[in-house]
Each structure stands twice: as C-alpha cells, then as structure tokens.
Design an enzyme around this catalytic site. Structure first.
Site, PDB file in Angstrom:
ATOM      1  NE  ARG A   1      -1.871  -1.612   3.511  1.00  9.76           N
ATOM      2  CZ  ARG A   1      -2.333  -2.002   4.843  1.00  9.76           C
ATOM      3  NH1 ARG A   1      -3.621  -1.599   5.168  1.00  9.76           N
ATOM      4  NH2 ARG A   1      -1.504  -2.350   5.573  1.00  9.76           N
TER       5      ARG A   1
ATOM      6  CG  ASN B   1      -4.275  -4.779   3.277  1.00  8.72           C
ATOM      7  OD1 ASN B   1      -3.504  -4.579   2.243  1.00  8.72           O
ATOM      8  ND2 ASN B   1      -3.550  -4.952   4.557  1.00  8.72           N
TER       9      ASN B   1
END
Ligand code: MN
Length: 245
Positions: free
Chosen positions: A22, A40
C-alpha cells in the site's frame, strides 16, 4: 476539466498484503499525480481506486502488475468506475491517531468526542453522546482543543473515559482540510464504537455546531442505544455515578 480523467478499481492478487504494497502504491500514485486510495481487500487482495489522466492510470497499473520488490503479483483485475473527485491518494486502514470519548458531568451532562489531529485532540461536546444507529443524528458542539495527555483523565463522579481507541481518516478530502470545510469522514476502532462516522458542520459560529452520524456499514446497529447499553468506563469499569471505594 474532469472530461479527460478516468477512474479504475483494481484488485491485486498474490502475495501483496503486509509487504509494503500500500505504501509503495501510494508513493508511485503520488509521483504520477493520481488520486484515490489503496486498501487491503478480502481474500488477501489489495484493492485500489485510481483516478487521473488515462496515461498515468495505465502507468500505475503497469507498476501494480510488477509490484514492489517484496511482493509477488499473480493477477490484477480492473473495472471502470465513475470518477469520484478525490483530492488525495490515501492509504485506507492505517490509523491516523487516537480517539477518546469522555463522559462529563458538568453543569450540563454531556460526552466529549476527541480526535487526534496534528498533535492535539480536536473536541466536540455531545449532549446525548454518540450512537451506532445511522438514523440518529447527534448534535456535536465544537469546543476547544485538548492535550493528548488529557485522554486518560478520570475524576470520581465527574469524568470517565467512556471509550477510546484509534481511528482512520476517510473520505475524499485530506485532513485537516476536511474539518476546515465542515465534512469529515472517519473510521473508529474503539472498544464500544466501531466503523465509519461522519461529522457534518451545520452552523459555523462562535461554537460551531456539527452532527455526528454513524455511516451505514457492517458496524451500524440500527435501533441500538450504546450509551445506555454500555455506561461503564473502559479504564476503570465504573460508571460516572458510581461511588468508588
Ligand atoms: Mn466536557
């Protein structure tokens, strides 16, 4: 101006969670001037909402198909989505700071919601406290900032720590800009309060008035009254009225 922008929702499969994916995605997106978010997703995926000029979006997709060095990408699915008008590229699911709700027996009994923003606790007084029912809008009067040190303050018969935890900043607009504009979305991870909430300013005045509203998500509890159901302190387990030994 939005005519030449495109938006995609990408689902990345493989060994992609917990390997800096990320952060790497946000860094590359920011370099490319793209907006949206990365989080996620279910089944060990990473999901990204990406919007910007088509060529830059394609470039980020090419990066996601390779992945950062520690990741192993097996597949990237994409679908076209409407442009949502994001003003940042955010990582969702990462705590932005701490929050606390204190119950306060002052001249008028109320609860104080405090969110950590830029090193202080931005504060709102809620005459009726928070609710997990999305149909309930609770008045929240903005009051002065408090110090983070005050978050654990309790005083017999006067103040208890009713809930505390961490929170994520949400929405399309970065913080603290979202608060300045009067519409701030956030996700609480407390012991009693969970899930998405919105603070919507309804009156800008000396003491600005806001509404605190639970968003309709998996943590919403229509018809519930969390303040009545869970009156105890999360620190001492005593209620505000209890006489302590
Ligand atoms: Mn107070």
């Amino acid at each position: 101006m939005t005519d030449d922008l495109t938006a995609l929702r990408a689902t990345i499969h493989g060994k992609v969670q917990g390997v800096g994916f990320r952060y790497a995605t946000r860094r590359r997106a920011q370099e490319l001037g793209l907006l949206g978010w990365v989080a996620n997703g279910p089944d060990s995926t990473v999901v990204a909402h990406i919007e910007g000029p088509p060529a830059a979006v394609e470039e980020l997709l090419a990066y996601l198909r390779r992945g950062p060095p520690s990741a192993h990408v097996t597949d990237v699915e994409t679908e076209q989505t409407p442009v949502e008008g994001h003003e940042q590229f955010a990582i969702r699911g990462i705590p932005a700071g701490v929050f606390v709700v204190q119950e306060h027996a002052a001249t008028t009994h109320h609860f104080d919601l405090r969110l950590e923003v830029a090193g202080v606790m931005r504060s709102w007084a809620l005459p009726k406290g928070p609710s997990l029912d999305p149909a309930v809008k609770r008045l929240a009067v903005e009051v002065g900032d408090h110090s983070i040190a005050h978050n654990t303050f309790e005083e017999q018969g006067r103040v208890i720590v009713w809930d505390r935890g961490t929170y994520e900043q949400g929405g399309r607009v970065p913080w603290p800009e979202a608060l300045t504009r009067g519409h701030a979305v956030f996700v609480l991870h407390g012991q009693k309060l969970h899930g998405g909430f919105a603070l919507q300013r309804t009156r800008a005045a000396d003491k600005p008035q806001w509404l605190l509203i639970k968003r309709r998500d998996a943590d919403a509890r229509p018809g519930s009254d969390i303040v009545a159901q869970r009156p105890e302190s999360v620190l001492s387990e005593h209620t505000l009225d209890e006489v302590l030994d």
